[in-house]
Scaffold this motif. Structure first.
Motif, PDB file in Angstrom:
ATOM      1  N   ALA A   1    -122.036  93.779  -0.614  1.00 29.01           N
ATOM      2  CA  ALA A   1    -121.922  94.864  -1.593  1.00 29.01           C
ATOM      3  C   ALA A   1    -121.894  94.321  -3.020  1.00 29.01           C
ATOM      4  CB  ALA A   1    -120.686  95.702  -1.319  1.00 29.01           C
ATOM      5  N   ASP A   2    -121.327  93.155  -3.201  1.00 29.14           N
ATOM      6  CA  ASP A   2    -121.306  92.533  -4.537  1.00 29.14           C
ATOM      7  C   ASP A   2    -122.726  92.189  -4.980  1.00 29.14           C
ATOM      8  OD1 ASP A   2    -118.479  92.616  -4.491  1.00 29.14           O
ATOM      9  OD2 ASP A   2    -118.388  90.635  -3.546  1.00 29.14           O
ATOM     10  N   VAL A   3    -123.493  91.619  -4.064  1.00 32.14           N
ATOM     11  CA  VAL A   3    -124.885  91.265  -4.358  1.00 32.14           C
ATOM     12  C   VAL A   3    -125.700  92.523  -4.632  1.00 32.14           C
ATOM     13  CG1 VAL A   3    -126.984  90.203  -3.428  1.00 32.14           C
ATOM     14  CG2 VAL A   3    -124.761  89.123  -3.038  1.00 32.14           C
ATOM     15  N   GLU A   4    -125.494  93.546  -3.828  1.00 36.50           N
ATOM     16  CA  GLU A   4    -126.227  94.802  -4.024  1.00 36.50           C
ATOM     17  C   GLU A   4    -125.877  95.456  -5.355  1.00 36.50           C
ATOM     18  OE1 GLU A   4    -128.810  95.848  -2.306  1.00 36.50           O
ATOM     19  OE2 GLU A   4    -128.533  94.006  -1.150  1.00 36.50           O
ATOM     20  N   ALA A   5    -124.621  95.378  -5.766  1.00 39.63           N
ATOM     21  CA  ALA A   5    -124.224  95.929  -7.071  1.00 39.63           C
ATOM     22  C   ALA A   5    -124.957  95.211  -8.199  1.00 39.63           C
ATOM     23  CB  ALA A   5    -122.714  95.817  -7.245  1.00 39.63           C
ATOM     24  N   ALA A   6    -125.054  93.889  -8.083  1.00 43.60           N
ATOM     25  CA  ALA A   6    -125.783  93.120  -9.093  1.00 43.60           C
ATOM     26  C   ALA A   6    -127.246  93.533  -9.121  1.00 43.60           C
ATOM     27  CB  ALA A   6    -125.658  91.624  -8.812  1.00 43.60           C
ATOM     28  N   ARG A   7    -127.853  93.614  -7.951  1.00 43.87           N
ATOM     29  CA  ARG A   7    -129.266  94.015  -7.881  1.00 43.87           C
ATOM     30  C   ARG A   7    -129.492  95.401  -8.464  1.00 43.87           C
ATOM     31  NH1 ARG A   7    -130.356  91.876  -1.777  1.00 43.87           N
ATOM     32  NH2 ARG A   7    -130.955  89.754  -2.333  1.00 43.87           N
ATOM     33  N   ALA A   8    -128.570  96.307  -8.214  1.00 41.58           N
ATOM     34  CA  ALA A   8    -128.716  97.695  -8.664  1.00 41.58           C
ATOM     35  C   ALA A   8    -128.808  97.816 -10.175  1.00 41.58           C
ATOM     36  CB  ALA A   8    -127.560  98.546  -8.141  1.00 41.58           C
ATOM     37  N   VAL A   9    -128.174  96.894 -10.885  1.00 45.44           N
ATOM     38  CA  VAL A   9    -128.197  96.968 -12.350  1.00 45.44           C
ATOM     39  C   VAL A   9    -129.049  95.886 -12.991  1.00 45.44           C
ATOM     40  CG1 VAL A   9    -125.969  98.139 -12.475  1.00 45.44           C
ATOM     41  CG2 VAL A   9    -126.054  95.635 -12.609  1.00 45.44           C
ATOM     42  N   GLY A  10    -129.703  95.064 -12.167  1.00 43.61           N
ATOM     43  CA  GLY A  10    -130.585  94.032 -12.701  1.00 43.61           C
ATOM     44  C   GLY A  10    -129.881  92.750 -13.099  1.00 43.61           C
ATOM     45  N   ALA A  11    -128.660  92.544 -12.610  1.00 47.02           N
ATOM     46  CA  ALA A  11    -127.919  91.314 -12.911  1.00 47.02           C
ATOM     47  C   ALA A  11    -128.236  90.247 -11.868  1.00 47.02           C
ATOM     48  CB  ALA A  11    -126.417  91.597 -12.920  1.00 47.02           C
ATOM     49  N   ARG A  12    -127.941  89.004 -12.182  1.00 50.25           N
ATOM     50  CA  ARG A  12    -128.110  87.906 -11.232  1.00 50.25           C
ATOM     51  C   ARG A  12    -126.891  87.875 -10.321  1.00 50.25           C
ATOM     52  NH1 ARG A  12    -128.578  82.893 -14.723  1.00 50.25           N
ATOM     53  NH2 ARG A  12    -129.018  81.872 -12.772  1.00 50.25           N
ATOM     54  N   ALA A  13    -127.085  87.393  -9.097  1.00 53.46           N
ATOM     55  CA  ALA A  13    -125.983  87.355  -8.135  1.00 53.46           C
ATOM     56  C   ALA A  13    -125.915  86.007  -7.434  1.00 53.46           C
ATOM     57  CB  ALA A  13    -126.149  88.455  -7.103  1.00 53.46           C
ATOM     58  N   VAL A  14    -124.694  85.558  -7.202  1.00 52.73           N
ATOM     59  CA  VAL A  14    -124.444  84.379  -6.378  1.00 52.73           C
ATOM     60  C   VAL A  14    -123.381  84.782  -5.365  1.00 52.73           C
ATOM     61  CG1 VAL A  14    -123.662  81.994  -6.287  1.00 52.73           C
ATOM     62  CG2 VAL A  14    -124.996  82.775  -8.246  1.00 52.73           C
ATOM     63  N   LEU A  15    -123.674  84.568  -4.117  1.00 51.16           N
ATOM     64  CA  LEU A  15    -122.743  84.883  -3.038  1.00 51.16           C
ATOM     65  C   LEU A  15    -121.949  83.634  -2.678  1.00 51.16           C
ATOM     66  CD1 LEU A  15    -121.997  87.160  -0.934  1.00 51.16           C
ATOM     67  CD2 LEU A  15    -123.550  85.970   0.618  1.00 51.16           C
ATOM     68  N   VAL A  16    -120.628  83.779  -2.627  1.00 52.11           N
ATOM     69  CA  VAL A  16    -119.738  82.703  -2.189  1.00 52.11           C
ATOM     70  C   VAL A  16    -119.132  83.171  -0.865  1.00 52.11           C
ATOM     71  CG1 VAL A  16    -117.707  81.330  -2.748  1.00 52.11           C
ATOM     72  CG2 VAL A  16    -119.264  82.024  -4.574  1.00 52.11           C
ATOM     73  N   PRO A  17    -119.724  82.747   0.246  1.00 54.56           N
ATOM     74  CA  PRO A  17    -119.265  83.243   1.541  1.00 54.56           C
ATOM     75  C   PRO A  17    -117.806  82.893   1.851  1.00 54.56           C
ATOM     76  CG  PRO A  17    -121.402  82.169   1.732  1.00 54.56           C
ATOM     77  CD  PRO A  17    -120.872  81.855   0.364  1.00 54.56           C
ATOM     78  N   THR A  18    -117.148  83.844   2.485  1.00 53.50           N
ATOM     79  CA  THR A  18    -115.784  83.663   2.971  1.00 53.50           C
ATOM     80  C   THR A  18    -115.758  84.101   4.433  1.00 53.50           C
ATOM     81  OG1 THR A  18    -115.092  85.899   2.347  1.00 53.50           O
ATOM     82  CG2 THR A  18    -114.821  84.166   0.680  1.00 53.50           C
ATOM     83  N   ALA A  19    -114.573  84.184   5.001  1.00 49.49           N
ATOM     84  CA  ALA A  19    -114.433  84.590   6.403  1.00 49.49           C
ATOM     85  C   ALA A  19    -114.927  86.015   6.650  1.00 49.49           C
ATOM     86  CB  ALA A  19    -112.981  84.451   6.836  1.00 49.49           C
ATOM     87  N   VAL A  20    -114.966  86.849   5.622  1.00 46.65           N
ATOM     88  CA  VAL A  20    -115.394  88.242   5.800  1.00 46.65           C
ATOM     89  C   VAL A  20    -116.883  88.457   5.536  1.00 46.65           C
ATOM     90  CG1 VAL A  20    -113.094  89.141   5.285  1.00 46.65           C
ATOM     91  CG2 VAL A  20    -114.767  88.934   3.450  1.00 46.65           C
ATOM     92  N   THR A  21    -117.579  87.432   5.060  1.00 50.46           N
ATOM     93  CA  THR A  21    -119.002  87.557   4.755  1.00 50.46           C
ATOM     94  C   THR A  21    -119.812  87.518   6.047  1.00 50.46           C
ATOM     95  OG1 THR A  21    -118.549  86.264   2.752  1.00 50.46           O
ATOM     96  CG2 THR A  21    -120.861  86.664   3.297  1.00 50.46           C
ATOM     97  N   LEU A  22    -120.688  88.482   6.205  1.00 53.94           N
ATOM     98  CA  LEU A  22    -121.525  88.550   7.409  1.00 53.94           C
ATOM     99  C   LEU A  22    -122.703  87.580   7.301  1.00 53.94           C
ATOM    100  CD1 LEU A  22    -121.645  92.435   7.790  1.00 53.94           C
ATOM    101  CD2 LEU A  22    -120.126  90.818   8.970  1.00 53.94           C
ATOM    102  N   PRO A  23    -123.136  87.020   8.432  1.00 51.71           N
ATOM    103  CA  PRO A  23    -124.290  86.118   8.409  1.00 51.71           C
ATOM    104  C   PRO A  23    -125.535  86.754   7.773  1.00 51.71           C
ATOM    105  CG  PRO A  23    -123.169  85.928  10.506  1.00 51.71           C
ATOM    106  CD  PRO A  23    -122.529  87.085   9.771  1.00 51.71           C
ATOM    107  N   ALA A  24    -125.769  88.024   8.019  1.00 53.70           N
ATOM    108  CA  ALA A  24    -126.930  88.705   7.435  1.00 53.70           C
ATOM    109  C   ALA A  24    -126.822  88.774   5.913  1.00 53.70           C
ATOM    110  CB  ALA A  24    -127.078  90.108   8.018  1.00 53.70           C
TER     111      ALA A  24
END
Length: 64
Positions: A14-37
């Motif tokens: 959802a963090d990545v999608e929020a960035a995409r929605a407004v045209g911002a750059r995104a970096v995902l830092v996976p944690t235990a709750v991050t899904l493989p997809a």
């Protein structure tokens, strides 16, 4: 500030999608709750917050 100059560092898709929605750059830092997809579809990933910041500030890193 134009959103293209903004970045979002998050741990879920959802963090990545929020960035995409407004045209911002995104970096995902996976944690235990991050899904493989979410990891597979992220435009960029980093092992931790410091690595994410370093990636974003690295010379030659693509800027929008």
């Amino acid at each position: 500030m134009p959103t293209a100059r903004c970045v979002v560092i998050g741990d879920i898709g959802a963090d990545v999608e929020a960035a995409r929605a407004v045209g911002a750059r995104a970096v995902l830092v996976p944690t235990a709750v991050t899904l493989p997809a979410e990891i597979a579809s992220a435009p960029a990933t980093a092992r931790d917050l410091l690595a994410a910041v370093r990636r974003l500030l690295a010379p030659g890193e693509e800027r929008r």
